[in-house]
Design an enzyme around this catalytic site. Structure first.
Site, PDB file in Angstrom:
ATOM      1  N   HIS A 307     -13.175   8.517  42.017  1.00 43.73           N
ATOM      2  CA  HIS A 307     -12.712   9.602  41.154  1.00 43.73           C
ATOM      3  C   HIS A 307     -11.913  10.579  41.993  1.00 43.73           C
ATOM      4  CE1 HIS A 307     -12.795  12.857  38.208  1.00 43.73           C
ATOM      5  NE2 HIS A 307     -13.144  11.948  37.324  1.00 43.73           N
ATOM      6  N   ASP A 365     -17.076   5.657  33.521  1.00 47.50           N
ATOM      7  CA  ASP A 365     -16.658   4.400  32.887  1.00 47.50           C
ATOM      8  C   ASP A 365     -17.486   3.210  33.334  1.00 47.50           C
ATOM      9  OD1 ASP A 365     -13.635   5.951  33.346  1.00 47.50           O
ATOM     10  OD2 ASP A 365     -14.414   5.434  31.367  1.00 47.50           O
TER      11      ASP A 365
HETATM   12  C1  SDX Z   1     -11.476   8.799  34.447  1.00 50.78           C
HETATM   13  O1  SDX Z   1      -9.497  12.932  36.277  1.00 50.78           O
HETATM   14  C2  SDX Z   1     -10.526  12.808  35.477  1.00 50.78           C
HETATM   15  O2  SDX Z   1     -11.285  13.720  35.263  1.00 50.78           O
HETATM   16  C3  SDX Z   1     -10.626  11.474  34.788  1.00 50.78           C
HETATM   17  C4  SDX Z   1     -11.903  11.227  33.975  1.00 50.78           C
HETATM   18  C5  SDX Z   1     -11.981  12.126  32.778  1.00 50.78           C
HETATM   19  O3  SDX Z   1     -13.078  12.358  32.282  1.00 50.78           O
HETATM   20  O4  SDX Z   1     -10.887  12.526  32.272  1.00 50.78           O
HETATM   21  O5  SDX Z   1     -13.042  11.431  34.775  1.00 50.78           O
HETATM   22  C6  SDX Z   1     -11.941   9.790  33.437  1.00 50.78           C
HETATM   23  O6  SDX Z   1     -10.324   8.511  34.498  1.00 50.78           O
HETATM   24  C7  SDX Z   1     -12.463   8.270  35.471  1.00 50.78           C
HETATM   25  C8  SDX Z   1     -11.783   7.330  36.533  1.00 50.78           C
HETATM   26  C9  SDX Z   1     -11.649   5.947  35.879  1.00 50.78           C
HETATM   27  N1  SDX Z   1     -10.834   5.058  36.725  1.00 50.78           N
HETATM   28  C10 SDX Z   1     -11.394   4.018  37.365  1.00 50.78           C
HETATM   29  O7  SDX Z   1     -12.596   3.781  37.418  1.00 50.78           O
HETATM   30  C11 SDX Z   1     -10.374   3.111  38.032  1.00 50.78           C
HETATM   31  C12 SDX Z   1     -10.835   2.771  39.459  1.00 50.78           C
HETATM   32  N2  SDX Z   1     -10.736   3.991  40.272  1.00 50.78           N
HETATM   33  C13 SDX Z   1      -9.534   4.181  41.044  1.00 50.78           C
HETATM   34  O8  SDX Z   1      -8.376   3.697  40.481  1.00 50.78           O
HETATM   35  C14 SDX Z   1      -9.429   5.581  41.638  1.00 50.78           C
HETATM   36  O9  SDX Z   1     -10.660   5.871  42.183  1.00 50.78           O
HETATM   37  C15 SDX Z   1      -9.024   6.749  40.751  1.00 50.78           C
HETATM   38  C16 SDX Z   1      -7.747   6.476  40.050  1.00 50.78           C
HETATM   39  C17 SDX Z   1     -10.086   7.041  39.756  1.00 50.78           C
HETATM   40  C18 SDX Z   1      -8.850   7.954  41.656  1.00 50.78           C
HETATM   41  O10 SDX Z   1      -7.701   7.764  42.369  1.00 50.78           O
HETATM   42  P1  SDX Z   1      -7.320   8.760  43.574  1.00 50.78           P
HETATM   43  O11 SDX Z   1      -8.065  10.025  43.573  1.00 50.78           O
HETATM   44  O12 SDX Z   1      -5.842   8.821  43.605  1.00 50.78           O
HETATM   45  O13 SDX Z   1      -7.927   8.033  44.797  1.00 50.78           O
HETATM   46  P2  SDX Z   1      -7.109   7.078  45.676  1.00 50.78           P
HETATM   47  O14 SDX Z   1      -6.486   6.060  44.787  1.00 50.78           O
HETATM   48  O15 SDX Z   1      -6.249   7.879  46.558  1.00 50.78           O
HETATM   49  O16 SDX Z   1      -8.300   6.412  46.502  1.00 50.78           O
HETATM   50  C19 SDX Z   1      -8.696   6.973  47.707  1.00 50.78           C
HETATM   51  C20 SDX Z   1      -9.055   5.766  48.567  1.00 50.78           C
HETATM   52  C21 SDX Z   1      -7.914   4.747  48.633  1.00 50.78           C
HETATM   53  O17 SDX Z   1      -8.029   4.091  49.868  1.00 50.78           O
HETATM   54  P3  SDX Z   1      -7.090   4.619  51.123  1.00 50.78           P
HETATM   55  O18 SDX Z   1      -5.650   4.623  50.611  1.00 50.78           O
HETATM   56  O19 SDX Z   1      -7.607   5.996  51.434  1.00 50.78           O
HETATM   57  O20 SDX Z   1      -7.341   3.619  52.211  1.00 50.78           O
HETATM   58  O21 SDX Z   1     -10.163   5.071  47.961  1.00 50.78           O
HETATM   59  C22 SDX Z   1      -9.748   3.778  47.574  1.00 50.78           C
HETATM   60  C23 SDX Z   1      -8.238   3.769  47.553  1.00 50.78           C
HETATM   61  O22 SDX Z   1      -7.744   2.466  47.840  1.00 50.78           O
HETATM   62  N3  SDX Z   1     -10.297   3.564  46.239  1.00 50.78           N
HETATM   63  C24 SDX Z   1     -10.867   2.444  45.823  1.00 50.78           C
HETATM   64  C25 SDX Z   1     -11.273   2.711  44.509  1.00 50.78           C
HETATM   65  N4  SDX Z   1     -10.924   3.942  44.163  1.00 50.78           N
HETATM   66  C26 SDX Z   1     -10.311   4.462  45.237  1.00 50.78           C
HETATM   67  N5  SDX Z   1     -11.083   1.251  46.428  1.00 50.78           N
HETATM   68  C27 SDX Z   1     -11.713   0.310  45.696  1.00 50.78           C
HETATM   69  N6  SDX Z   1     -12.141   0.486  44.418  1.00 50.78           N
HETATM   70  C28 SDX Z   1     -11.936   1.670  43.799  1.00 50.78           C
HETATM   71  N7  SDX Z   1     -12.343   1.840  42.557  1.00 50.78           N
END
Ligand code: SDX
Length: 430
Positions: A307, A365
């Site tokens: 998140h 989720d």
């Molecule tokens: C919702 O914003 C809100 O409030 C949203 C929400 C709401 O109520 O409105 O809470 C609802 O959208 C919840 C999130 C649902 N999405 C998912 O579950 C999809 C999977 N999660 C990821 O796509 C990600 O964690 C996000 C999109 C949720 C957050 O993205 P960020 O903050 O941009 O984080 P990032 O992509 O920069 O990740 C940081 C690191 C990265 O690695 P590095 O580049 O630092 O090496 O963590 C890794 C990412 O690759 N990472 C993951 C991961 N999520 C982040 N690696 C594996 N699996 C994951 N799920």
């Protein structure tokens, strides 16, 4: 705008000072609105990881502590002791309602649950196998074609009636999107049922027999709506605010929010998380997927994990997990294989150094998909339910923005790295 200190930027040989504005909770902000005028430069923050887009009094999240407050009340207490329409009142008007205020609000919402009969024809314009989110974007956007008396956003009365209409009509629009997708007749709202019971009946009743609402499932549905109602300036709420900043009518703004929520990185994650659990299938395949999630060359991510704000357990996920167990036991589902996989996946991930150091925890989720599937919804309806619940948050944030006297159209700038100015070249010379 009260400030308790200043922040100084050294730009070249100049020092520029900006007011620091404290919040009642959480980080202060540096007011850099005159930064471009003062320095001739823009600040750069493409994912808005360090940027506050607005001042708000509605929802507060402490990502490190795993705290979520609606108008100051902890989500755990609202989900435990209240109901969804009470949370809607709280988000819209800022205070928990008295008994008479609650009754009046429930009556007003109840009397707006029907949609214009001609909207019925919109549904038949879609293919039966259209994704219900496509239907939601279309039908909600079309509401502005029917309710001209609530599109003048400068009129407080129009804003109020539009808010009530949106909260009231989303269950009907969502239920009809589901009924249309399965070829069953639309079921009209029934005014003697409460909000969530009415929604379940519109989804699952058929004309040929009496539908009895299961109170445990209706309570679970209502709690799921509370958990999804608002969440500060997430992507879809920011979309609604930006659309609203141009003066667009509230129905069009909510349609924009639905479109944004659809993405798998946002509200589409509940559908994607269940599909992922299906793909994993059995606990012995979990290590393979954990490795893929850690592989920088593999776009696969653990859906339902991570998140932007929560760097601790999403407080909603804990309540959702509890609700999941309640629903499964009420339905007599003893050993849901997907729940087994989900709990094993959570256990492994929470002990894996990659997830620990990146502070990746289950979010709302992760367990919602298993719960919604047990309630009888197909995966394609999961994000529709998220949109239904989030509508009150979108509307509350939209109202707060429109009613802010300092509000202006949102218009970010950019870092341009394209071609410098060049002369047109006739085609014969290219
Ligand atoms: C919702 O914003 C809100 O409030 C949203 C929400 C709401 O109520 O409105 O809470 C609802 O959208 C919840 C999130 C649902 N999405 C998912 O579950 C999809 C999977 N999660 C990821 O796509 C990600 O964690 C996000 C999109 C949720 C957050 O993205 P960020 O903050 O941009 O984080 P990032 O992509 O920069 O990740 C940081 C690191 C990265 O690695 P590095 O580049 O630092 O090496 O963590 C890794 C990412 O690759 N990472 C993951 C991961 N999520 C982040 N690696 C594996 N699996 C994951 N799920």
């Amino acid at each position: 705008m009260t400030t308790d200190s200043q922040a100084q930027f050294n730009v070249g040989s100049d020092a520029v000072n900006y007011d620091v504005m404290p919040g009642t909770e959480g980080p202060s902000v540096v007011n850099i609105s005159s930064f471009y005028k003062d320095t001739g430069m823009f600040t750069y923050d493409p994912g808005f990881t360090s940027t506050a887009s607005c001042e708000s009094k509605i929802t507060y999240i402490d990502g490190d502590a795993g705290v979520l407050l609606y108008r100051g009340y902890p989500i755990e207490q609202l989900a435990e002791h209240g109901d969804f329409l009470e949370s809607c009142y709280l988000l819209l008007y800022g205070e928990l309602p008295t008994m008479s205020q609650k009754q009046d609000f429930v009556n007003r919402v109840t009397r707006h649950t029907m949609i214009h009969e001609q909207m019925n024809r919109f549904y038949s314009g879609f293919r039966r196998d259209a994704h219900p989110m496509a239907v939601m974007v279309g039908c909600v956007g079309a509401l502005s074609a029917f309710y001209h008396d609530s599109t003048d956003i400068t009129d407080p009365q129009a804003r109020e009636i539009a808010s009530i209409r949106m909260v009231a009509k989303m269950p009907t629009i969502a239920a009809w999107a589901y009924k249309y997708s399965i070829g069953q007749p639309f079921v009209y709202p029934q005014n003697d049922l409460d909000y969530s019971a009415n929604f379940l009946r519109m989804c699952f009743a058929v004309p040929c027999e009496e539908y009895k609402v299961n109170p445990v499932l209706a309570r679970a549905m209502d709690r799921i709506f509370i958990l999804h109602a608002d969440h500060e300036q997430n992507a879809s709420t920011s979309t609604v605010r930006l659309a609203g900043s141009s003066g667009a009518n509230p129905f069009a703004c909510i349609a924009a929010g639905i479109a944004c929520l659809w993405g798998p990185a946002h509200g589409g994650a509940n559908e994607a998380a269940l599909n992922m659990l299906d793909q994993i299938g059995t606990a012995d395949r979990i290590p393979e997927f954990i490795d893929r999630a850690k592989d920088k060359n593999d776009p696969f991510r653990l859906m339902g994990f991570g998140h932007r704000v929560y760097k601790n357990y999403d407080p909603r996920a804990r309540i959702m997990q509890k609700t999941c167990h309640e629903v499964l036991s009420e339905l007599g589902i003893k050993d849901d294989p997907l729940l087994e996989v989900a709990m094993e996946l959570e256990k492994i991930a929470l002990n894996d150094p990659y997830f620990v150091e990146k502070k990746l925890y289950p979010n709302i989720d992760f367990y919602s998909g298993i719960t919604l599937r047990a309630l009888g919804f197909p995966t394609t309806m999961f994000t529709v339910l998220f949109a239904l619940a989030r509508t009150v948050g979108w509307i509350a944030q939209w109202k707060e923005m429109v009613e802010d006297p300092a509000q202006r159209i949102g218009r970010p700038r950019q870092l341009y790295t394209g071609s410098p100015k060049r002369e047109y070249m006739p085609i014969a010379q290219r």
